[in-house]
Structures are given as C-alpha cells and as structure tokens.
Design a protein around this motif. Structure first.
Motif, PDB file in Angstrom:
ATOM      1  N   ASN A  20       7.637  -4.150  11.033  1.00  0.00           N
ATOM      2  CA  ASN A  20       8.382  -3.151  10.253  1.00  0.00           C
ATOM      3  C   ASN A  20       9.348  -2.343  11.117  1.00  0.00           C
ATOM      4  N   PRO A  47       0.810  -1.213   0.000  1.00  0.00           N
ATOM      5  CA  PRO A  47       0.000   0.000   0.000  1.00  0.00           C
ATOM      6  C   PRO A  47       0.847   1.269   0.000  1.00  0.00           C
ATOM      7  N   ASP A  48       2.007   1.222   0.585  1.00  0.00           N
ATOM      8  CA  ASP A  48       2.873   2.398   0.645  1.00  0.00           C
ATOM      9  C   ASP A  48       4.241   1.914   1.080  1.00  0.00           C
ATOM     10  N   MET A  49       5.165   2.853   1.281  1.00  0.00           N
ATOM     11  CA  MET A  49       6.436   2.485   1.887  1.00  0.00           C
ATOM     12  C   MET A  49       6.196   2.144   3.358  1.00  0.00           C
ATOM     13  N   ALA A  50       7.127   1.395   3.935  1.00  0.00           N
ATOM     14  CA  ALA A  50       6.920   0.930   5.300  1.00  0.00           C
ATOM     15  C   ALA A  50       6.878   2.078   6.299  1.00  0.00           C
ATOM     16  N   PHE A  51       7.658   3.129   6.047  1.00  0.00           N
ATOM     17  CA  PHE A  51       7.689   4.258   6.979  1.00  0.00           C
ATOM     18  C   PHE A  51       7.400   5.540   6.215  1.00  0.00           C
ATOM     19  N   MET A  99      -7.053   4.411   0.984  1.00  0.00           N
ATOM     20  CA  MET A  99      -5.793   3.656   1.062  1.00  0.00           C
ATOM     21  C   MET A  99      -5.854   2.613   2.170  1.00  0.00           C
ATOM     22  N   GLN A 100      -5.287   1.444   1.878  1.00  0.00           N
ATOM     23  CA  GLN A 100      -5.218   0.413   2.910  1.00  0.00           C
ATOM     24  C   GLN A 100      -4.290   0.874   4.030  1.00  0.00           C
ATOM     25  N   LEU A 154      -1.216   0.241   6.566  1.00  0.00           N
ATOM     26  CA  LEU A 154       0.016  -0.509   6.371  1.00  0.00           C
ATOM     27  C   LEU A 154       0.011  -1.754   7.248  1.00  0.00           C
ATOM     28  N   PRO A 155       0.272  -2.912   6.673  1.00  0.00           N
ATOM     29  CA  PRO A 155       0.345  -4.109   7.505  1.00  0.00           C
ATOM     30  C   PRO A 155       1.677  -4.200   8.258  1.00  0.00           C
ATOM     31  N   TYR A 156       1.694  -5.000   9.252  1.00  0.00           N
ATOM     32  CA  TYR A 156       2.897  -5.349  10.025  1.00  0.00           C
ATOM     33  C   TYR A 156       3.556  -4.171  10.741  1.00  0.00           C
ATOM     34  N   ARG A 163       5.006 -10.173  10.786  1.00  0.00           N
ATOM     35  CA  ARG A 163       4.763 -10.865   9.529  1.00  0.00           C
ATOM     36  C   ARG A 163       5.229 -12.309   9.692  1.00  0.00           C
ATOM     37  N   LEU A 177      12.544  -4.297  12.078  1.00  0.00           N
ATOM     38  CA  LEU A 177      13.507  -4.428  10.984  1.00  0.00           C
ATOM     39  C   LEU A 177      14.162  -3.076  10.720  1.00  0.00           C
ATOM     40  N   THR A 220       8.599 -13.585   7.916  1.00  0.00           N
ATOM     41  CA  THR A 220       9.868 -12.971   8.282  1.00  0.00           C
ATOM     42  C   THR A 220      10.051 -12.906   9.794  1.00  0.00           C
ATOM     43  N   ARG A 224       6.379   8.484   7.006  1.00  0.00           N
ATOM     44  CA  ARG A 224       6.856   9.779   7.485  1.00  0.00           C
ATOM     45  C   ARG A 224       8.371   9.912   7.373  1.00  0.00           C
ATOM     46  N   LEU A 263      18.176  -2.243  10.773  1.00  0.00           N
ATOM     47  CA  LEU A 263      18.888  -1.710   9.611  1.00  0.00           C
ATOM     48  C   LEU A 263      19.592  -0.408   9.960  1.00  0.00           C
ATOM     49  N   THR A 274      13.028  -2.343   4.252  1.00  0.00           N
ATOM     50  CA  THR A 274      11.922  -2.813   5.074  1.00  0.00           C
ATOM     51  C   THR A 274      10.688  -3.048   4.219  1.00  0.00           C
ATOM     52  N   GLN A 331       9.044  -6.686   4.105  1.00  0.00           N
ATOM     53  CA  GLN A 331       7.840  -6.837   4.907  1.00  0.00           C
ATOM     54  C   GLN A 331       6.535  -6.714   4.123  1.00  0.00           C
ATOM     55  N   LEU A 332       6.530  -5.910   3.089  1.00  0.00           N
ATOM     56  CA  LEU A 332       5.236  -5.540   2.517  1.00  0.00           C
ATOM     57  C   LEU A 332       4.939  -6.183   1.172  1.00  0.00           C
ATOM     58  N   ARG A 333       5.639  -7.250   0.846  1.00  0.00           N
ATOM     59  CA  ARG A 333       5.298  -7.943  -0.391  1.00  0.00           C
ATOM     60  C   ARG A 333       3.895  -8.532  -0.280  1.00  0.00           C
TER      61      ARG A 333
END
Ligand code: HEA
Ligand code: HEA
Ligand code: CUA
Ligand SMILES: [Cu+2]
Lengths: 248, 563, 197
Positions: free
Chosen positions: C18, B105-109, C1-2, C4-6, C11, C21, C14, B111, C25, B180, B184-186
């Motif tokens: 988020n 749906p979007d990038m993980a972060f 918009m959905q 955000l999962p996890y 998940r 991880l 993995t 902001r 990183l 990330t 994570q978001l596949r």
C-alpha cells in the motif's frame, strides 16, 4: 426553429450562419430528448413492477444502442466539420482588407467602452499610458499629427451598414467581453492583447454593447450603445464629431 | 466521547463526518443563492427576513450591494462545488462505501484519511471566515479570473486562495487513498470486473482529483505570489486601473490563469458527475431487479471520459481569441467526450428495459437524474461548438446548462444515495411519504428555476449581473421570468425542510431496517463477520433459475440463496 | 476490526504494498504540480518581451554545488536503504545522517543565495524571471524541508519500529527514499531551466 429559440434579431452578414448552427444543434438536441423521453416514459410504464413482476436477466438484445451512439457522433461530426469550424474560420481567418472596412479601436476599462476612430487620414494617433486621465481615457497624444483628426467616444460605437467593420479590441485593466448580441459578436477583451474582430452590419438600428465577463462591482452596468447608420448618416456623424473634437 | 469520533480513523466515521459537514456546506451555499435569487427577482429591494443579518457593509438596510452580490456568486459556486458536492460525493459516499463494497477492512491509509478530513474542515473554515474580514469574501467569480482577482483589494481573495490550497491537499490525500484502497484491498474474488459501477466511478474520479487539482495548486501559489510578494505572473505590462497607471513589473499573462484554472476546472466537472452516475447505477440496478445493461462498456466509457477530460479545457475559453486550428481541436475533443456520456446515459436508460421497476424513493431520484442529466448534457453541445458559443458564452444559458447537471443532476443522485444507504448507516428506514414530497417538490422547483435560464440565455441575457439584466433593453422581454424562478427557489427551500426533518426524525424514530432492506447484491449489505469472499458479478439480479431474484456477490451457491 | 493487509507484505496480483502505491500516486500529483509550474514558466518566458540572462543573475557555481550535494544525498539515501534491508542499523544511521546533512547543506546554500539576491536589492516583484525563480525554488525548498523532516523522523523517533517490525521499517525507508529521489529529480530539472537555459 430559430424564431422559436427567441434569439435577438440578426443584424450582421454572418449572423445567419451562426443562427443556422444554433438551429441545427437544437434540432439534434430536441430529437434526442424527445426520442429518449418517449422511450423513458414507455419503459417506466411498461416495466413497472405491477405490470412486469419478473425482470429479464438479459434485458434488451441487439446492437441498436451502438447504432444510436454512432448516429449521435456522426451528427456531431457533421455539425463540426461542415458548419461550426467553417463559420469560425471565416470569423478569424478571412479578415476583409482594412481599406474597404471601417476600422476602429475599442478599449475596455472598468466600466466603459472607449472607442477610437482614426479619422479621415485613416491612421490612429499615438496613445501613451502616461497621458491617461479622466479627460483622456485612451491616453491619446493630441500632438501627434496622426491624432489631429482622430475621433474618440465613450460608450458610443457608430458604424455604417453593409460595410465590413474591423474592431481592434483591448483592455486597460480587467478581462471584459465585448458583446454585440444582434451582430452575433462576442470577444473577450484581454489586457495585454489586441484582438481583431470583424463583422458586416446589415441592419440599421440602435442597440446596446454588453459586457459578458465579470469585471468588478459595476460589471452589470458596463453597457455601451452602438448605432448602425446608413453610409451617409455615418459620414455625417463622423464629420460632426470630428469638428466637435478638433476643439480649441 | 464526541471527541473520539472527531479523531477516529474508521472510514465509516470519517465518511459520516464528511457527510454531515458537506451537507451543512450545501445548506450554506443554498442560503447564499437564495439571497442571489431574491436580488435577481427584486433588484435593489431589501432582502426580507435575513436582510438584517447580512451586515451593514454588505447590504445596508438589507439591500444587497453589487460588491456583495459578487461575493455571493463567487462563494456560492466555490462552496457548492468544492465544499459541498465533492466532499459529499467522494469524501462521504466514497469513504463510507468503497471499502465496504470491495470487502476491505478500512481505507488503505486510515490516518491520512483523517488528515484529509481535517484539511477539508480547515479549508472550509478559512472560506467561511473570509466573509467577516474587511472587504468581505472573494468576489471575482468561482473562476477567479486574473487580473480582477489579482488586484482585488482586501483579504478575501487571499483567503480564497489559502482555502483552496487546504481543499486541494484534502482532495489529494483522499484521492490517493481511494485509489490505493481499490487497487490493493479488494477482497479475494473481487476481480476488476466484479467491482460495482459505483466503485469504478470513484476510481476514475480519484484519478481526476489527483492529476487535475495540482494545476490549481500551482495557479493558487502563483496568484498568492502576485498578491503578496508583488510579482506579476498574471499582470501584463501597461495596465491602468481606475485611470491610474499600475506600478508593477508587468510582463505577465492574464490567460495563463484561465489555462491553469480550466485545466483543473473541466476535470472537476466530471468529478461532480461521475460519483453521481455511480450512485444512480447502483440504485437503478437494484430497483429494476436486473443487471446493468452494458456494464463493461460503461466502465470503458469512464476511462475514456477520464482521459479526455484533460484535453477539453479550452472550450471554456473559445472567446479569448482562438485561431481556427486550436478551436477546431477543442471543439472536436469536446464533441468526442460527449460520446462516453451518451453511452453511459444510454446504458442506464436501456437498463430500464425488461426490468421490474420498483418506484422506491431513492429510485425516484435516480430516475429523475436521467432526463435532467440529459437536458444538462445536451445543452452542453451548443456551448461546445465555438460558433454557437459566440452567442451563448457567459449568458444564463451556461448557468442553466451546468445547473441541470449539478443540481437536479448530481444533487438528485446524492439524494438518491442518501435515501438508499440511510438504512445501511443507521439501521433505520427514512419515511417514505416525506421522501416522496421532497422528491416531487424538488423536481418541479428545480425545473422552474433552471429551464427559463435557457430562454434568458438565448435572448442574450448575461450571467453574474447584479440586477439580473434590468439595465439592458434586449433583456426586458425575458426579465419577468426571474420572479417565478426565484419563487421556485424559495419553494425549493421549503421542500428541503421535509428532507431535513425526515433525516432527523428517522434517525431516532424511523422503523428499524432489515439488514438488507432493498434486497441488494453488493457487499456493503453483508452481515456477519466471517472473512469476505466474492463469487460473482455485482448485479446478479433475476438470475434465471435462482430461487430468489437476487444473488449477493458474497453468496457461494446460488441454490442456497434465500431471505 | 481486521488488520489492514498489504501494509508490509506485497499483494501478489499487483506486486505492490500500500505505501509504495501511495507514494507513487502522490508523486504523480507532484509531477502535475511541477508540470504546471514549468508550463507557466514556458508560457511566460515565450511571451516575454525581454528576458534576463539567467546565468548572469543567478550563480551557476552555487547551483552546481547544490546539484552535486543533492545527488550525493540521493546516493547516500540508496545506501541507507540497502543497509537497512541488510539489517545493519548502524550503517543505515550513518548514511541517513549523511543524507540529512546533504539536505541541510542544500538549504543552507539556498538561504545564502536568497540572502545574496535580497542584499543586492533583487526581489520577486522585479521581473517574472525573478518571480519564477523565487516561487519555484521556494516550493522546491519546501519539499526539501518536508523530506528532511521525514528523514529525521526515521533516523530518530521512527527507528524504534526497527526492533519490532524491521520489514515495515525498511519499507518506510524505501518510501521516504522514493520521495527524496523525486525531490532530487525536480531540482535536476529546475537547475538547468532556471540557471542555465
Ligand atoms: C457536472 C458538471 C458538468 C458536466 C457533466 C458537463 C458536461 C458537458 N459540458 Fe459543461 N459546464 C459545467 C459543468 C458540467 N458540464 C460548468 C460548471 C460550466 C460553467 C463553468 C463556468 O463558466 O462557471 C460548464 C460550461 C461548459 C462550457 C463553456 C461554456 C461557456 O462558458 O461558454 C462548455 C463548452 O463546450 C461545456 C460543454 C459541455 C459538454 C459538451 C458536456 C458533455 O460532457 C455532455 C455530454 C452529455 C450529453 C450529450 C447528454 C446525452 C443525452 C442524451 C443521450 C439524451 C437523454 C435524454 C433523456 C434521458 C430524456 N460546458
Ligand atoms: C455543485 C454546484 C452547484 C449547485 C448544487 C448549485 C445549486 C444551485 N444554484 Fe448555483 N452555481 C454554481 C454551482 C452550483 N449551484 C456555480 C459554480 C455558479 C457560478 C458562480 C459564478 O458565477 O462564479 C453558480 C451560480 C448560480 C446562479 C447565477 C448567479 C449569477 O450568475 O449571478 C444562480 C442563480 O439562480 C444559481 C442558483 C442555484 C440554485 C437555485 C441552486 C439549487 O439547486 C440549490 C439546491 C440546494 C440544495 C437542494 C441543497 C440541499 C441541501 C440540504 C437541504 C442540506 C441539508 C442539511 C442538513 C441535513 C444539515 N447558481
Ligand atoms: Cu466589463 Cu464586465
Ligand atoms: Cu468544461
């Protein structure tokens, strides 16, 4: 190949070795470029949409791409192991003895090459930062006995032909790069380090010293000159300079 | 209304912001290099047209001073690499496409994503502002070798360091976001080996950004201390500048800077090329109408490239005084790292075999990328052999080498990407004829600019020379080449006008695009809001027995494939 | 918009959320940053003609004190996390306040040390050891400061989230904790390298 590449005349004993690697690697590049180029053009023409309306899902079969890649690797390994590394090793490990060589110091600064010959006693005079001034860019202590017969020049390097030369390279300020294109010599002059470089000139001639490392606004004209003399001419030059510099 | 976009956390909006900003920076970098090219062709002649705008301190009467020339070079390199190509390739393409292609749906972060963009803008603003401070911008090469940069007067170099710190922060935030997101978001069904190659390229690129940039961060902090707090990390004892003994503690190491810089610098060049390869792979698969040849091997090659790129850095430093063992190590790693590049390039070339090649505008750019990258990559080999590097180091040969990789290489790939995804972003098609003129003109001009650099370099002409080498006797025979090279650079600028015009005209007046105009398989072309599910490999083109020559990844049954 | 999962839940394939991880990183890049600093230290020191006796220039007792303070604050950070996982807001607050206090104390000692050096006329420019000391501890202190800001946020305005999304809030505490431990670990390397070796 090497004439074709338009490299400067080769004036030193090891220059042929460098040029040989240069030629070989360019042959390899040429073969790959032409080989792939032919394939590329063939593929574009043969498989254009109008000539080949239905693409093949499987594409090319066979393992010859692995052979090809292996071949490139092999060629590179050969170039490395049998050419590049040995030539390099001869440059940095197999220094000639100082006794049979001409030994000079070259000290780079913005934007000139200071050259220092030990003179007939074969010993370099003491240098000291405190003495550095416009008239004495090397800071040579002329009161030191070893310095009495020393010869210094600015932007003028003179060497005899067919005798190994060892240059002790250093820098007073920035990183410069001491480049003698016809000798196939290039070495960064790094402040704080003294780096020896050696080569054996084989061609008499007059050429330029270039600076290859950005060292400030006048980097583009940090140019010196070097002359490869016959042994006799060289000695005559040295005597003349020494007489002139022994001075008052 | 406009402000809303500047503070949006939607990855598509941020991607567009990145894209627009980085194109502007590319333009700035290009204008700088046009002045360089003028000066190289006509050293000491006043710059026409824009000479008056360069400022009396930089170019009195329009004549470029050597100090200013060095500013132009350093800032051209910095802007092109850090503010142009990386933000466009990673910030814009990565941001816009990665979530779409993996069905996130979007990038993980979201902001952090926005923060990353604004860090980038801040860094760019500092860099641009540095042109206007007394003494001007940094003028020590994009490599900022110490002690030159350490001791450079004026605020320019300090601002360069500050700008770099902002840019590094931006890249770090961006990189951890990309990784990330991909991990994570596949979407369901999107297994690792169903990822489009573009996503893989972004993934490895992000790791390079994440792990290599901190070295420059440390280096910039250390150099900042040298410049502002009087330390001498990069200043050895016993320096005398302009005949004056330098009053510092000394004891530093000038080479330390080079090690830190190139530890970043080499991975950085792969940051410039991997996303480009990713784009080319997508465009090639789509326009040959067949799967990529050796997709998995290509992915493995990416990993090898990524890992090895951390152990080749000193091939930029062969001539700093290296013994046999060290030089043998770095020569060997350099030769080994060329193999995965060869593998990827070979795979892309072999992908053409058996295809049904459509010569669309994006495909033209992608195709041109292949031989251009080939020339750039092959000329890396003599640089990677320490012996031949003696002759070639810091000559125009090096400049030719990397420009073939970054200009007709990466820039062409980025053009391919823009032409390819413009319909996805705007719903309109770009004009094809303007695109083809842009392509043909750029291809010819790029080669006329950069091919002669090899000739000059082999003849021993150095880079970064204010007069292009006019001072030197050994340069005389190849000096005349500078004129046609520069003419081609100016012509290249003219051909970019077709591109810029095309962008703006098509934005409003281009023909409306179908939802999937290129008949592509990857997820970004999906329409409809139902949750994504992935059923197959990314390049199901020309599957035997399928009713159409492409089966999208999101399509459950090949039989039902239509459109 | 959905949504955000996890962000909160793990998940399955993995085994990560988020933010978790993300923080790992981030720390990987921090490792490279401090790794570059330590390599620079090693290179400069090994190439130096003279190197001062570090433990004579710096105060080992103060450094030890700071080490103890930071380790303690890491411990209280762990306790505050387990408190919030057990849904005890008060206990969480108590321990986090202690953690915060530890950070402040660390910085206070550091400030005192800096002031002491300056008052003895020692400055970063004197030699590379002092230069590295100020640079490395300065960058580390900046990290402590960031950690303090994050912890203060979680303690006060951020804890509002606890009422609406307790799970997510606990995850945030965990992430902040991971960062805080990292800052601690960096110090545990810095201390012997700069004060003792
Ligand atoms: C995108 C950027 C990029 C890429 C991908 C590369 C790739 C490579 N680079 Fe380059 N390089 C730079 C950007 C890049 N470089 C930059 C910017 C500099 C200069 C920095 C500065 O000093 O300012 C530089 C400098 C540089 C140097 C230092 C030179 C010097 O200063 O003396 C060296 C030395 O080893 C080197 C080597 C290589 C090698 C071996 C590769 C290999 O990875 C290449 C492998 C690829 C191939 C071998 C091609 C395979 C081709 C075929 C199989 C044939 C195809 C043919 C057709 C399609 C017709 N590069
Ligand atoms: C990614 C990196 C990149 C790119 C793309 C380029 C692109 C170009 N570069 Fe540069 N260059 C460097 C990186 C790059 N360069 C570096 C690192 C150096 C070394 C610096 C140093 O010495 O320290 C260098 C140095 C350098 C020199 C040597 C200077 C010297 O040694 O003194 C020259 C000389 O000709 C040159 C020329 C060019 C030219 C003609 C282009 C052309 O290809 C430019 C083409 C540009 C475009 C095609 C832009 C397209 C964009 C648009 C059209 C914008 C559209 C805008 C909107 C829609 C808003 N470059
Ligand atoms: Cu000295 Cu360039
Ligand atoms: Cu490199």
């Amino acid at each position: 190949m090497i004439e074709w590449l338009g490299v400067p005349v080769a004036g030193a004993a090891h220059a042929g070795d460098v040029d040989q690697v240069m030629a070989l690697v360019h042959w390899l590049m040429l073969v790959l470029l032409v080989g792939w180029g032919v394939f590329f053009v063939y593929a574009l023409v043969r498989f254009r949409r109008t000539a080949h309306p239905v693409a093949s899902y499987d594409g090319l079969r066979g393992r010859w791409s692995a052979w090809l890649e292996g071949g490139v690797l092999l060629a590179e390994v050969v170039l490395l192991a049998f050419f590049s590394i040995p030539v390099w090793s001869a440059r940095v490990d197999a220094f000639p003895s100082e006794r049979e060589s001409v030994v000079v110091r070259v000290v780079a600064e913005q934007f000139a090459w200071n050259v220092h010959y030990p003179g007939s006693d074969g010993r370099f005079g003491r240098t000291d930062l405190v003495l550095v001034g416009p008239a004495n860019p090397l800071g040579l202590d002329r009161t030191d006995p070893a310095a009495q017969d020393d010869v210094t020049t600015i932007n003028q390097l003179h060497l005899p032909v067919n005798r190994p030369a060892i240059v002790y390279l250093s820098s007073k300020d920035m990183v410069h790069s001491f480049t003698l294109p016809q000798m196939r010599i290039k070495q960064d002059a790094i402040p704080g380090l003294i780096q020896p470089v050696w080569f054996t000139p084989t061609e008499p001639g007059e050429w330029e010293i270039a600076c290859s490392q950005l060292c400030g606004l006048a980097h583009y004209r940090m140019r010196g000159f070097y002359t490869i003399h016959t042994q006799d001419e060289y000695e005559a030059w040295l005597v003349e300079e020494a007489a002139a510099q022994a001075g008052p | 209304m406009f402000l809303k976009y500047l503070a949006s956390t939607d990855h598509k909006v941020i991607g567009l912001l990145y894209g627009f900003t980085s194109l502007l920076f590319l333009l700035v970098g290009f204008v700088l290099v046009l002045v360089i090219r003028w000066q190289l062709a006509y050293p000491g002649d006043p710059v026409p047209l824009i000479g008056g705008w360069l400022g009396e301190a930089n170019a009195p009467g329009g004549i470029v001073l050597p100090e200013f020339y060095n500013q132009l070079g350093a800032m051209h390199g910095t802007i092109m690499v850090f503010l142009g190509v990386v933000p466009l390739a990673v910030g814009a393409f990565g941001n816009y496409l990665v979530p779409l292609q993996i069905g996130a749906p979007d990038m993980a972060f979201p902001r952090l994503n926005l923060a990353s963009y604004w860090c980038y803008v801040a860094g760019g603003a500092v860099m641009l502002a540095s042109f206007f401070v007394p003494g001007g911008a940094a003028n020590n090469g994009w490599t900022s070798y110490a002690p030159l940069s350490d001791l450079a007067p004026g605020a320019g170099q300090t601002m360069w360091l500050a700008g770099m710190l902002f840019i590094i922060c931006s890249s770090l935030l961006g990189a951890l976001n990309v990784i990330t997101t991909i991990v994570q978001l596949r979407a369901p069904g999107m297994t690792w080996f169903r990822l489009p190659f573009f996503v893989w390229a972004q993934f490895i690129t992000a790791f390079l950004l994440l792990l290599a940039f901190p070295a420059l961060q440390a280096a910039a902090i250390l150099q900042g201390m040298d410049r502002l707090a009087g330390t001498s990390f990069f200043l050895p004892s016993g320096l005398a500048v302009s005949g004056q003994r330098l009053e510092v503690a000394g004891g530093g190491n000038a080479l330390l800077w080079q090690h830190l810089f190139w530890f970043l610098g080499h991975p950085e060049v792969y940051v410039l090329i991997l996303p480009a390869m990713g784009i080319v792979a997508e465009v090639v698969a789509n326009n040959t109408r067949k799967p990529l040849w050796g997709y998995r091997v290509m992915v493995y090659s990416l990993f090898v490239l990524g890992v090895l790129s951390f152990v080749v850095w000193a091939h930029h430093m062969f001539l700093t005084g290296m013994g046999t063992a060290v030089s043998a190590f770095f020569q060997t790693t350099t030769m080994i790292i060329s193999i995965p590049s060869v593998v990827i390039l070979s795979s892309l070339m072999l992908s053409l075999h058996g295809g049904s090649i459509r010569f669309t505008t994006p495909m033209l750019f992608a195709l041109a990328f292949l031989p251009m990258f080939g020339i750039g990559g092959l000329t890396g080999l003599p640089l990677g052999l320490a012996t031949t590097d003696i002759a070639l180091h810091d000559t125009n040969y090096v400049v030719g080498h990397f420009h073939y990789l970054v200009a007709p290489g990466t820039i062409f790939a980025l053009f391919a990407g823009i032409y390819h995804w413009f319909p996805r972003v705007t719903g309109r098609m770009l004009n094809d004829w303007l695109g083809r003129i842009h392509f043909a003109g750029s291809l010819v001009c790029m080669n006329v600019i950069f091919l002669p650099m090899f000739v000059q370099g082999l003849a021993g002409v150095n880079r970064r020379l204010w007069d292009g080498g006019a001072e030197y006797v050994h340069a005389q025979e190849v000096l005349y080449l500078n004129v046609p090279m520069s003419m081609a650079a100016f012509a290249l600028a003219v051909f970019q006008l077709f591109f810029i015009a095309n962008l703006f005209l098509s934005l409003r007046g281009g023909p409306a695009a179908e939802p999937n105009p290129w008949r592509a398989t990857t997820l970004e072309w999906r329409t409809g809001g139902e949750p994504v599910r992935v059923y197959r490999d990314p390049y199901a083109y020309s599957v035997p027995g399928a009713p159409s020559d492409f089966v999208p990844q999101y399509q459950a049954e090949p039989q039902r494939a239509g459109a | 918009m959905q949504a955000l999962p996890y962000t909160t839940e793990v998940r399955p394939d993995t085994g990560l959320t988020n933010p978790k991880l993300g923080i790992w990183l981030f720390l990987a890049s921090e490792v490279m940053l401090f790794g570059s600093f330590f390599s620079s230290y090693a290179l400069l020191r090994s190439g130096a003609q003279a190197w001062p006796d570090q433990s004579a220039v710096l105060s080992v007792p103060l450094g030890t004190l700071n080490t103890v303070i930071l380790i303690t604050s890491s411990a209280t950070m762990v306790l505050s996390l387990s408190a919030i996982r057990a849904r005890h807001l008060d206990r969480f607050r108590r321990y986090l306040r202690l953690t915060l206090l530890g950070g402040v104390a660390f910085l206070a000692v550091k400030t005192f040390e800096y002031g002491d050096k300056f008052s003895h006329g020692l400055a970063p420019g004197d030699d590379n050891f002092l230069g590295l000391y100020f640079t490395l501890t300065g960058v580390h202190a900046l990290h402590v400061l960031v950690g303090l800001a994050v912890n203060a946020y979680l303690l006060w305005p951020g804890s509002r989230m606890w009422r609406t999304e307790p799970e997510r809030f606990a995850n945030r505490v965990e992430v902040a904790g991971i960062y805080w431990h990292f800052v601690d670990v960096v110090w545990i390397v810095l201390f012997p390298v700069l004060y003792v070796l």
